[in-house]
Design an enzyme around this catalytic site. Structure first.
Site, short mmCIF file in Angstrom:
data_model
loop_
_atom_site.label_atom_id
_atom_site.label_comp_id
_atom_site.label_asym_id
_atom_site.label_seq_id
_atom_site.Cartn_x
_atom_site.Cartn_y
_atom_site.Cartn_z
N SER A 126 2.71 7.33 2.77
CA SER A 126 1.46 6.66 3.43
C SER A 126 1.37 5.13 3.21
O SER A 126 1.59 5.07 1.98
CB SER A 126 0.34 7.42 3.25
OG SER A 126 -0.98 6.75 3.51
N GLU A 128 -1.39 3.91 2.48
CA GLU A 128 -2.48 4.12 1.71
C GLU A 128 -2.36 3.63 0.28
O GLU A 128 -2.85 3.40 -0.63
CB GLU A 128 -3.19 5.41 1.83
CG GLU A 128 -4.28 5.63 2.89
CD GLU A 128 -5.24 4.78 2.90
OE1 GLU A 128 -5.81 4.58 1.77
OE2 GLU A 128 -6.15 4.56 3.94
N TYR A 150 -6.01 10.58 -3.06
CA TYR A 150 -4.89 10.87 -1.88
C TYR A 150 -3.66 9.84 -2.17
O TYR A 150 -2.40 10.37 -2.17
CB TYR A 150 -5.51 10.72 -0.44
CG TYR A 150 -4.47 10.59 0.67
CD1 TYR A 150 -3.92 11.70 0.92
CD2 TYR A 150 -4.34 9.55 1.01
CE1 TYR A 150 -2.84 11.67 1.98
CE2 TYR A 150 -3.40 9.50 2.13
CZ TYR A 150 -2.70 10.51 2.72
OH TYR A 150 -1.73 10.45 3.66
#
Length: 349
Positions: A126, A128, A150
């Site tokens: 990801s 992120e 996460y």
């Protein structure tokens, strides 16, 4: 076993899993998917595929069940798309997020190493992971600085995949996917929260839209485009890691304004912000450079920002019994999302 190529998709009932299952079926694959046991059967995104795919109960937190499924279906390709994938929820459930999203990758990689070591493995990484970004745009070489449980878990999964490739010789790839959306996105994700609210407001079913940080900027693409690149990664001679993005950046505020504009409403009359929806540690801007994927895999995104907003809003309008008065990209059947008894009168042009 069938002679057709077999694929196993974890997270097959999610947004990406459903699009990937469709894509692989179109390529002639025999498609298997993991289904996590819960009190309600959550197969809505793949309900139209249930006669063509095989689902198996398993969980990334259960090593034995993963080994059992791999022994049963003997896949040629394994796509790990399962995770606790909501950033805000990861702050509330950091331990579970780490167990499923981080250690779950190791459990699955180890099961692949033991049962089907020749299988090719895709890990859904990801954007992120870049978090507090060190450079703009972000590439495969940009250092990670995760800003949520996460994102931390995804960094673990990324390096576990690299380690199994280097230490055990697995054909294992990371796709570092930037934000990718669609009408199948969960309603608790900001883009779908926006298009659902705008459609309901236009239909007279909702009065306001409450959001968190509208200044956050993201690189948004269409999930249906991105799953093709997952497949392309596993067709190469050598495994590698790739950024998947559009190289365009837009704010949440711009997404809001465009969605309301398409239904001729003034967003100022309906939108307010609430600090409760802000993250404890914000990721301010993400924008990816997909040059490596473009040059090595021959991939280009088909749907850009405006088309994505149109596509998602059209689907949610139709789901609320409202005919969109604008065109949308011809990449999927909006009629799948129609409200009961609603007749889709014309296709997009």
């Amino acid at each position: 076993m069938s002679e057709s190529k077999r694929a196993l998709i974890t997270g097959i009932t999610g947004q990406d899993g459903s699009y990937l299952a469709e894509y692989l079926l179109g390529c002639g694959y025999e498609v298997h998917g993991l289904l996590r046991r819960s009190s309600t059967l959550n197969v809505g995104r793949v309900s139209h595929l249930q006669e063509r795919i095989q689902l198996h109960y398993s969980d990334l937190t259960d090593s034995m069940s993963l080994q059992r499924v791999l022994q049963l279906c003997e896949p040629h390709e394994v796509y790990n798309l399962a995770a606790q994938s909501h950033v805000k929820v990861s702050f509330d459930q950091p331990i579970y997020t780490g167990d499923a999203t981080a250690l779950g990758v190791t459990r699955l990689l180890e099961a692949v190493r033991m049962i089907v070591p020749e299988a090719r493995f895709y890990q859904a990484s990801s954007s992120e992971m870049f978090g507090k970004v060190r450079e703009v745009p972000q590439t495969e070489l940009t250092p990670f600085h995760p800003r949520s449980p996460y994102a931390v878990a995804k960094v673990y999964g990324y390096w576990a995949t690299v380690n199994y490739r280097e230490a055990h010789g697995l054909f294992a790839c990371n796709g570092i996917l930037f934000n990718h959306e669609s009408p199948r996105r969960g309603e608790d994700f900001v883009t779908r929260k926006i298009t659902c609210a705008v459609a309901r407001i236009a239909a007279g079913k909702q009065r306001e839209l409450v959001l968190g940080n509208t200044e956050a900027r993201r690189d948004w693409g269409y999930a249906g485009d991105y799953v093709e690149l997952m497949w392309r990664m596993l067709q190469q001679e050598k495994p590698d890691d790739y950024v998947v993005a559009t190289n365009e950046q837009w704010s949440v505020q711009q997404f809001v304004e465009r969605a309301f504009e398409l239904v001729d409403l003034d967003w100022r009359q309906y939108v307010r912000t609430d600090p409760r929806y802000f993250r404890p540690a914000e990721v301010d801007e993400l924008i990816g450079n997909p040059a490596k994927a473009r040059e090595q895999l021959g991939w280009q995104p088909r749907v850009r920002f405006d088309g994505l907003v149109r596509l998602m809003l059209a689907a949610d309008l139709v789901a609320n019994g409202v005919m969109p008065e604008f065109d949308w990209p011809e990449v999927e059947d909006i009629g799948l999302y129609a409200a009961p008894g609603f007749k889709l009168l014309r296709p997009a042009r």
